[in-house]
Design a protein around this motif. Structure first.
Motif, PDB file in Angstrom:
ATOM      1  N   SER A  44       0.805  -1.233   0.000  1.00 58.33           N
ATOM      2  CA  SER A  44       0.000   0.000   0.000  1.00 58.33           C
ATOM      3  C   SER A  44       0.836   1.280   0.000  1.00 58.33           C
ATOM      4  CB  SER A  44      -0.964   0.022   1.200  1.00 58.33           C
ATOM      5  OG  SER A  44      -1.812  -1.100   1.182  1.00 58.33           O
ATOM      6  N   PHE A  86      -1.552  -5.369  -0.535  1.00 61.30           N
ATOM      7  CA  PHE A  86      -2.289  -4.751   0.566  1.00 61.30           C
ATOM      8  C   PHE A  86      -1.431  -4.555   1.823  1.00 61.30           C
ATOM      9  CE2 PHE A  86      -6.744  -6.653  -0.636  1.00 61.30           C
ATOM     10  CZ  PHE A  86      -6.766  -5.866  -1.754  1.00 61.30           C
ATOM     11  N   TYR A  95      -9.433   2.535   2.519  1.00 57.39           N
ATOM     12  CA  TYR A  95     -10.044   2.189   1.232  1.00 57.39           C
ATOM     13  C   TYR A  95      -9.925   0.708   0.874  1.00 57.39           C
ATOM     14  CZ  TYR A  95      -9.574   7.270   0.934  1.00 57.39           C
ATOM     15  OH  TYR A  95      -9.624   8.611   1.202  1.00 57.39           O
ATOM     16  N   GLY A  96      -9.286  -0.072   1.732  1.00 59.85           N
ATOM     17  CA  GLY A  96      -9.280  -1.528   1.565  1.00 59.85           C
ATOM     18  C   GLY A  96      -8.570  -2.066   0.336  1.00 59.85           C
ATOM     19  N   GLY A  97      -7.722  -1.251  -0.309  1.00 61.71           N
ATOM     20  CA  GLY A  97      -6.958  -1.733  -1.463  1.00 61.71           C
ATOM     21  C   GLY A  97      -7.487  -1.233  -2.800  1.00 61.71           C
ATOM     22  N   GLU A  98      -8.594  -0.492  -2.741  1.00 64.14           N
ATOM     23  CA  GLU A  98      -9.214   0.048  -3.963  1.00 64.14           C
ATOM     24  C   GLU A  98      -8.220   0.876  -4.795  1.00 64.14           C
ATOM     25  OE1 GLU A  98     -13.006   2.042  -3.310  1.00 64.14           O
ATOM     26  OE2 GLU A  98     -12.458   3.553  -4.800  1.00 64.14           O
ATOM     27  N   LYS A 102      -6.595   0.211  -8.528  1.00 64.22           N
ATOM     28  CA  LYS A 102      -6.864   1.184  -9.596  1.00 64.22           C
ATOM     29  C   LYS A 102      -5.565   1.670 -10.242  1.00 64.22           C
ATOM     30  CE  LYS A 102     -11.300   3.368  -8.507  1.00 64.22           C
ATOM     31  NZ  LYS A 102     -11.939   4.615  -8.056  1.00 64.22           N
ATOM     32  N   LYS A 128     -14.350  -7.778  -2.618  1.00 60.79           N
ATOM     33  CA  LYS A 128     -14.907  -6.431  -2.784  1.00 60.79           C
ATOM     34  C   LYS A 128     -14.023  -5.550  -3.675  1.00 60.79           C
ATOM     35  CE  LYS A 128     -16.442  -2.557   0.036  1.00 60.79           C
ATOM     36  NZ  LYS A 128     -16.147  -1.879   1.306  1.00 60.79           N
ATOM     37  N   GLN A 129     -12.708  -5.752  -3.611  1.00 58.85           N
ATOM     38  CA  GLN A 129     -11.788  -4.885  -4.372  1.00 58.85           C
ATOM     39  C   GLN A 129     -11.502  -5.379  -5.781  1.00 58.85           C
ATOM     40  OE1 GLN A 129     -11.422  -2.085  -3.159  1.00 58.85           O
ATOM     41  NE2 GLN A 129     -12.040  -2.567  -1.056  1.00 58.85           N
ATOM     42  N   HIS A 132     -11.924  -3.470  -9.079  1.00 55.21           N
ATOM     43  CA  HIS A 132     -11.032  -2.344  -9.363  1.00 55.21           C
ATOM     44  C   HIS A 132      -9.751  -2.777 -10.090  1.00 55.21           C
ATOM     45  CE1 HIS A 132     -13.567   0.292  -7.063  1.00 55.21           C
ATOM     46  NE2 HIS A 132     -13.517  -0.535  -6.037  1.00 55.21           N
TER      47      HIS A 132
END
Lengths: 307, 238
Positions: A44, A86, A95-98, A102, A128-129, A132
């Motif tokens: 990250s 991550f 943002y959990g890795g979004e 991206k 969830k990610q 992206h």
């Protein structure tokens, strides 16, 4: 002492003599060059480091700039990551890795594998990610059949670059005792060497790949007999390059080892935090046979130079 | 002579560096710009994400009089975290691990962002109970590792690593079946970092994440003054 020196001199002259021959007979300009760019354990780190001895190093915009430049000069580029995208800065907490996914998509990553920290928000957090990321996650030794990530990941992918076929597959580390059980749930870890050899063989023989790359999050080496990239390399067949991670090892150039069949396997890993980009160039002759390899590490350096 | 030596070294290097399967044909040079060309599209994608957390992360929560550093057998960063966690419940003892504290904090202002760096994980605080046997295994684990962050007890040992004495600030009557209450993170309570003595013990959740506990303490504390003390003593028994 003198005798030994003479021996070395003669031997090395011999090597130099032989190495000149193919250059004359084949000629360099017909070579096809495949450039492999790779990262691992970026954790990250969106911005360059702001303190400590890494101050000013790394940064996603800086990395993208270097990659853009390389793409301008090289026709056949493959951009890969060996996991642990991550965890490590507030960007992941918020943002959990979004953002990481991206930015990697914008940089045109071709594939990545999963590291242990990519499970830090559980299987749900990873799922969830995934929208992206416009690149696939390759993993050949995790079985997600009994989880919400069933049928989400492929074991391998093949790429065609100027007529050269490249097979890439992923290998993950044992999650037990490394990741809390409730985060990886019913994910089953399969013995990595067997899986790696199975897919490497499939890629080389059935898919007829000219080059086989393993994205590994096993770690370079350990003091005990825990499976590592170095153990994998010696017990493998059909793998040309292992792109490693997990142990955050800064390697200046790839390590060369011999596999079960006595063929060369290269291992490369570029530390962590996006400080370095690995670059390994494979030169192929027109009939698709591998001729030579050149690998090194590029410093993502935005330090202000003084004096 | 020096040049000759150099040539020999290069020749030896080439001899060993060249693989048996790939034949070296040419060398490769590349000029890399000193000034990194920054990708403006990437910066534009980052911007809104950055702006929405920047103010929060830069918020000053407290001030530390001393550098909070890592170290063994005890450290200021370890004492800081374990002392504040111990105060969250009526536990006798708090234990954390050096590997889980991810940064150091310099003397001066402490920002919220710094606490996220110190504790990026979503670990929660839990309390569990150990009998005398497991407690002694825990003590020998701490000694064997050369010290891990703890608070609430004092350990006296000799240079060979034998425990001479240990005492809890609030005594535990092991002989009458009382157990020692330990506060730690759920990661360690589940046996993380080889803390197997915690495994399969009934855990009671405190109801707060470790990071939030540290933030909460910093918000309530104007000046932090953590020092190395005598919680772990190594005596020289001649």
């Amino acid at each position: 002492m003198n005798k030994r020196r003479t021996f070395i001199k003669q031997s090395s002259l011999g090597v130099l003599g032989i190495s000149l021959l193919p250059q004359i007979s084949i000629g360099r300009n017909r070579d096809l060059k495949i450039t492999i760019l790779h990262t691992n354990d970026m954790h990250s780190h969106i911005h360059p480091f702001t303190s400590g001895n890494k101050k000013g190093l790394g940064g996603m915009a800086q990395r993208a700039g270097i990659i853009n430049n390389i793409r301008k000069n090289e026709e056949h580029v493959l951009l890969l990551d060996a996991g642990d995208i991550f965890q490590g800065t507030p960007y992941f907490n918020f943002y959990g890795g979004e953002l990481e996914f991206k930015l990697m998509s914008q940089m045109r990553y071709d594939a990545a594998t999963l590291g242990n920290h990519d499970f830090d928000n559980g299987l749900e957090g990873l799922e969830k990610q995934l929208p992206h990321a416009n690149f696939p996650f390759l993993i050949a030794n995790y079985d997600f059949s009994d989880t919400i990530l069933k049928d989400t990941f492929q074991a391998y992918k093949t790429f065609n670059k100027g007529g050269i076929k490249i097979g890439v597959f992923g290998i993950g580390i044992e999650l037990k005792d490394l990741v809390p059980k409730h985060l990886y749930g019913s994910t089953i870890y399969k013995e990595p060497i067997k899986q790696a050899n199975h897919y490497a063989n499939l890629l080389k023989k059935k898919e007829k790949c000219n080059l086989v790359i393993c994205l590994s999050h096993l770690g370079l080496k350990y003091n005990n007999n825990k499976v590592s990239d170095m153990i994998l390399a010696t017990q493998s067949h059909d793998i040309d390059l292992i792109i490693g991670g997990h142990t955050h090892t800064f390697m200046k150039e790839p390590l060369s080892m011999l596999n079960l069949e006595g063929n060369e396997v290269l291992i490369n890993q570029v530390g962590w935090g996006g400080i370095n980009i690995g670059k390994v160039d494979f030169h192929f002759s027109q009939n698709g046979s591998l001729k030579k390899v050149f690998g090194r590490s590029i410093f993502v350096n935005n330090r202000i130079r003084r004096g | 002579m020096r040049l000759r030596n150099y040539i020999i070294y290069v020749a030896v290097f080439l001899f060993y560096a060249c693989s048996p399967n790939y034949i070296l044909q040419s060398s490769h040079h590349e000029l890399i710009e000193v000034k990194t060309p920054i990708d403006s599209t990437i910066l534009a994608i980052i911007k809104p994400y950055q702006e929405s957390i920047e103010d929060q992360m830069n918020e000053v929560l407290s001030y530390t009089k001393n550098n909070l550093n890592k170290g063994k057998p005890q450290s200021t960063i370890g004492n800081f975290v374990t002392d504040l966690c111990l105060n969250y419940t009526d536990a006798h003892l708090c234990v954390m691990n050096n590997g889980g504290l991810r940064t150091t904090i310099n003397k001066g202002n402490i920002t919220r962002g710094k606490i996220y760096e110190l504790m990026p994980f979503e670990n929660e605080l839990v309390v569990l109970e150990l009998n005398k046997h497991d407690y002694l295994v825990l003590l020998s684990y701490i000694i064997k590792r050369g010290g891990e962050p703890f608070s609430g007890i004092t350990i006296t040992m000799d240079e060979k690593g034998n425990i001479i004495n240990n005492s809890s600030s609030s005594p535990v009557d092991f002989e009458n079946g009382e157990k020692i209450k330990v506060i730690t993170s759920d990661y360690l309570a589940n046996g993380g970092d080889k803390m197997s003595f915690f495994k399969d013990k009934k855990q009671k959740k405190v109801g707060i994440k470790l990071r939030d506990a540290i933030i909460d303490y910093c918000e309530k504390t104007d000046t932090i003054d953590v020092k190395i003390d005598d919680r772990i003593k190594i005596i020289n028994n001649e």
